[in-house]
Design an enzyme around this catalytic site. Sequence first.
Site, PDB file in Angstrom:
ATOM      1  N   LYS A  11       0.746  -1.290  -0.060  1.00  0.00           N
ATOM      2  CA  LYS A  11       0.043  -0.089   0.007  1.00  0.00           C
ATOM      3  C   LYS A  11       0.942   1.123   0.169  1.00  0.00           C
ATOM      4  O   LYS A  11       1.885   1.022  -0.566  1.00  0.00           O
ATOM      5  CB  LYS A  11      -0.931  -0.050   1.134  1.00  0.00           C
ATOM      6  CG  LYS A  11      -1.884  -1.306   1.115  1.00  0.00           C
ATOM      7  CD  LYS A  11      -3.123  -1.263   2.094  1.00  0.00           C
ATOM      8  CE  LYS A  11      -3.748  -2.671   2.152  1.00  0.00           C
ATOM      9  NZ  LYS A  11      -4.918  -2.732   3.007  1.00  0.00           N
ATOM     10  N   HIS A  95      -9.114  -2.928  -6.040  1.00  0.00           N
ATOM     11  CA  HIS A  95      -8.813  -3.049  -4.704  1.00  0.00           C
ATOM     12  C   HIS A  95      -9.967  -2.059  -3.935  1.00  0.00           C
ATOM     13  O   HIS A  95     -10.359  -1.289  -4.489  1.00  0.00           O
ATOM     14  CB  HIS A  95      -7.448  -2.816  -4.214  1.00  0.00           C
ATOM     15  CG  HIS A  95      -7.086  -2.931  -2.741  1.00  0.00           C
ATOM     16  ND1 HIS A  95      -7.742  -2.447  -1.866  1.00  0.00           N
ATOM     17  CD2 HIS A  95      -6.341  -3.945  -2.076  1.00  0.00           C
ATOM     18  CE1 HIS A  95      -7.337  -2.620  -0.521  1.00  0.00           C
ATOM     19  NE2 HIS A  95      -6.631  -3.817  -0.909  1.00  0.00           N
ATOM     20  N   GLU A  97      -9.853  -0.216  -1.624  1.00  0.00           N
ATOM     21  CA  GLU A  97      -9.522   0.965  -1.020  1.00  0.00           C
ATOM     22  C   GLU A  97      -9.641   2.130  -2.276  1.00  0.00           C
ATOM     23  O   GLU A  97     -10.119   3.149  -2.169  1.00  0.00           O
ATOM     24  CB  GLU A  97      -8.079   1.103  -0.414  1.00  0.00           C
ATOM     25  CG  GLU A  97      -8.158   0.559   0.830  1.00  0.00           C
ATOM     26  CD  GLU A  97      -6.831  -0.030   1.385  1.00  0.00           C
ATOM     27  OE1 GLU A  97      -5.670   0.150   0.603  1.00  0.00           O
ATOM     28  OE2 GLU A  97      -6.873  -0.863   2.244  1.00  0.00           O
ATOM     29  N   GLU A 167     -11.589 -10.191  -1.047  1.00  0.00           N
ATOM     30  CA  GLU A 167     -11.231  -9.265   0.322  1.00  0.00           C
ATOM     31  C   GLU A 167     -12.499  -8.718   0.897  1.00  0.00           C
ATOM     32  O   GLU A 167     -12.950  -7.498   0.322  1.00  0.00           O
ATOM     33  CB  GLU A 167     -10.152  -8.147  -0.492  1.00  0.00           C
ATOM     34  CG  GLU A 167      -8.913  -8.788  -0.821  1.00  0.00           C
ATOM     35  CD  GLU A 167      -7.749  -7.811  -0.559  1.00  0.00           C
ATOM     36  OE1 GLU A 167      -6.604  -8.325  -0.232  1.00  0.00           O
ATOM     37  OE2 GLU A 167      -7.891  -6.801  -0.870  1.00  0.00           O
ATOM     38  N   GLY A 173      -7.123  -4.799   7.071  1.00  0.00           N
ATOM     39  CA  GLY A 173      -6.579  -3.987   8.057  1.00  0.00           C
ATOM     40  C   GLY A 173      -6.892  -3.701   9.338  1.00  0.00           C
ATOM     41  O   GLY A 173      -7.178  -2.895  10.011  1.00  0.00           O
TER      42      GLY A 173
HETATM   43  P1  PGA Z   1      -4.603  -6.320   5.351  1.00  0.00           P
HETATM   44  O1  PGA Z   1      -4.839  -5.657   3.925  1.00  0.00           O
HETATM   45  O2  PGA Z   1      -3.708  -7.804   5.165  1.00  0.00           O
HETATM   46  O3  PGA Z   1      -3.967  -5.338   6.032  1.00  0.00           O
HETATM   47  O4  PGA Z   1      -5.789  -6.464   5.848  1.00  0.00           O
HETATM   48  C1  PGA Z   1      -5.155  -6.739   2.634  1.00  0.00           C
HETATM   49  C2  PGA Z   1      -5.407  -5.836   1.622  1.00  0.00           C
HETATM   50  O5  PGA Z   1      -6.021  -4.869   1.750  1.00  0.00           O
HETATM   51  O6  PGA Z   1      -4.770  -6.374   0.451  1.00  0.00           O
END
Ligand code: PGA
Length: 262
Positions: A11, A95, A97, A167, A173
């Site tokens: 990230k 993703h 995000e 996901e 997160g």
């Molecule tokens: P995380 O993130 O392992 O921190 O939960 C996974 C991702 O967003 O790819």
Amino acid sequence: MSRKFIIGNWKMHTTSAEARQLAKAVVVGMSRVARVSVAICPPFPYLALVGEILKGSRVALGAQNLYPEKEGAFTGEVSPTMLLDLGCKYVILGHSERRHKLGESDTFINHKVRVALAAGLNVIFCVGETLVQRNAGRTKTVLDRQLVQGLAHLSAVTLTRLIIAYEPVWAIGSTGHDATPQQVQEAHAIIRHRFGRMFGTKSAEALSIQYGGSVKPKNATALLSRLGVDGALIGGASLHASQFLAIVRAGINEAQTEEESA
Ligand code: PGA
């Protein structure tokens, strides 16, 4: 699918010094393991320096995004051609995000997926529902929509370069809500089923589906041992070489167990 695929998504983290150190530690750790595939996806500014460190190693380079044009007047954007030029083999698209914080639509993501595959990149295409959607019983509807719209008009020859990452937004997160191995297995089955209806059973059987959402050394084995879980997309834990490598090792153990029982 017996060989697991473990991907680190850094990230928007690390300085150049930290990126260098982390990449080196992963390469050194990987020199002692076999029978697992690994890729790391650093931020754009560090792709070149991490790429140099990964050269000749068993760790592949991936990017976290791209813009779906070869070149042109797109200030601040990065093209698939540039990623390939830097040695990237993979790119993460869709993703959550980017869907939720940057407002990317299924249509835009679909455009990116098609352009990335056509350029020759391997795409890690992410899907997943929010907590509100799950609590409303809409997980399947949301996953189906993201797959149907995000993977529309794909050419069949490029399907082998497509990987899907499940996901769930609510588990990403360290939110305090971890998906159980059972919930993960069920969601992967929904994805594989939908993919099969879109592209045929053979393609669905060959499809690699990763799980992502607070995967840590302590839960990696339980998740990776589930039917249809072909690997993991790791955020937070990929920023610590020891944790990332512990998850990689869990992937090897699980691949071996599957081979022994096959
Ligand atoms: P995380 O993130 O392992 O921190 O939960 C996974 C991702 O967003 O790819």
